[in-house]
Design an enzyme around this catalytic site. Structure first.
Site, mmCIF file in Angstrom:
data_model
loop_
_atom_site.group_PDB
_atom_site.id
_atom_site.type_symbol
_atom_site.label_atom_id
_atom_site.label_comp_id
_atom_site.label_asym_id
_atom_site.label_seq_id
_atom_site.Cartn_x
_atom_site.Cartn_y
_atom_site.Cartn_z
ATOM 1 C CE1 TYR A 232 0.756 7.746 2.938
ATOM 2 C CE2 TYR A 232 1.157 5.514 2.162
ATOM 3 C CZ TYR A 232 0.420 6.409 2.911
ATOM 4 O OH TYR A 232 -0.658 5.948 3.647
ATOM 5 C CG ASP B 141 -1.680 1.316 1.358
ATOM 6 O OD1 ASP B 141 -2.702 1.446 0.675
ATOM 7 O OD2 ASP B 141 -1.240 2.213 2.124
ATOM 8 C CG HIS C 111 -4.814 9.646 0.933
ATOM 9 N ND1 HIS C 111 -3.476 9.639 0.621
ATOM 10 C CD2 HIS C 111 -4.871 9.183 2.208
ATOM 11 C CE1 HIS C 111 -2.776 9.201 1.655
ATOM 12 N NE2 HIS C 111 -3.596 8.926 2.626
ATOM 13 C CE LYS D 159 -3.355 5.627 1.333
ATOM 14 N NZ LYS D 159 -2.438 4.434 1.243
#
Length: 270
Positions: free
Chosen positions: A48, A43, A108, A76
């Site tokens: 990120y 994930d 998200h 996401k």
């Protein structure tokens, strides 16, 4: 490894690796190690800033002989202004991940433009570029409101889920809609010292497991997918080593009783 079947029949490993904060060279090395250990569900998220690193790790594994179909890659989306900009955003993630399809794509959080974003996701899903689509951080009320405008009901809803926030109201709402709950922060990111709970430690001792392994086992026995994050090899191995024991009814009942239905993070709105 156990698998969960999504509403469209796609199978997803019930446990995977969360990659928040796994960035740069060290982050990619951790992902490479996770693949060697046996992780296949990963994930990530645009937020990120490591989709490219995960893409490198996956491509290296494929070159090493692991088939692409064995992986379940999930990312996401950050907020996009409209349907067209969402399509461009999806293409950006595909390029960063170095993939021609994504196994699971989530919004998200409940953005103001979530409806428009999801329309783009539905389009890519119908083309087969996205194998499954869903949402993240949608509480029960937000979820019920959101699905009223969906042609395709979200297959996954990734939310903060742990012993102190078991998301029971949300699970009840989603139960007959075909949306699976996925847990992030199963250990509450070190908040509240849940792993030091003496009763939890006693249960872990009984099964010759760690408190963290008991928490993960509790979640998967409830049919909740979970994506614990770690960069440490030993911890990664421990997190995977939860399929050789089963919590008894008495222990499940006690762990159920720890639920406060309260988030541990200031930014959530469940």
């Amino acid at each position: 490894m156990q698998f969960l079947a999504l509403s469209n029949g796609i199978k997803m490993p019930i446990l995977g690796l969360g990659t928040y904060c796994l960035v740069g060279k060290n982050g990619q090395e951790a992902m490479d190690k996770a693949i060697q250990i046996g992780y296949r569900l990963f994930d990530t998220a645009q937020m990120y800033n490591n989709e490219d690193r995960l893409g490198n790790a996956i491509q290296s594994a494929i070159k090493g002989g692991i088939p692409r179909k064995d992986f379940f890659i999930q990312t996401k989306l950050l907020e996009a202004n409209n349907e067209d900009s969402t399509k461009k955003s999806i293409e950006k993630s595909l390029k960063a991940l170095k993939l021609d399809y994504i196994d699971s794509l989530l919004i998200h959080e409940p953005y103001a433009s979530s409806k428009e974003m999801y329309k783009a996701m539905e389009s890519f899903y119908q083309q087969g570029i996205l194998k499954s689509i869903g949402i993240s951080n949608f509480g029960a009320k937000a979820y019920e409101k959101f699905i009223q405008n969906c042609k395709i009901t979200p297959m996954i809803n990734q939310c903060e889920t742990h012993l102190l926030l078991q998301q029971k109201p949300l699970r009840e709402v989603m139960a007959d809609k075909g949306t699976l709950l996925q847990s992030f922060s199963p250990f509450i990111a070190g908040k509240g010292l849940i792993l030091e709970n003496q009763s939890l430690r006693n249960i872990a001792l009984k099964y010759s497991k760690t408190p963290a392994q008991v928490i993960l086992r509790f979640l998967i026995q409830h049919g909740i997918s979970t994506i614990p994050k770690s960069s440490k090899e030993q911890r990664m191995k421990e997190n995977l080593n939860i399929f050789d024991f089963t919590l008894n009814a008495q222990d499940i009942q006690f762990l159920n009783s720890l639920d406060t239905n309260q988030s541990s993070f200031a930014w959530t709105n469940y």
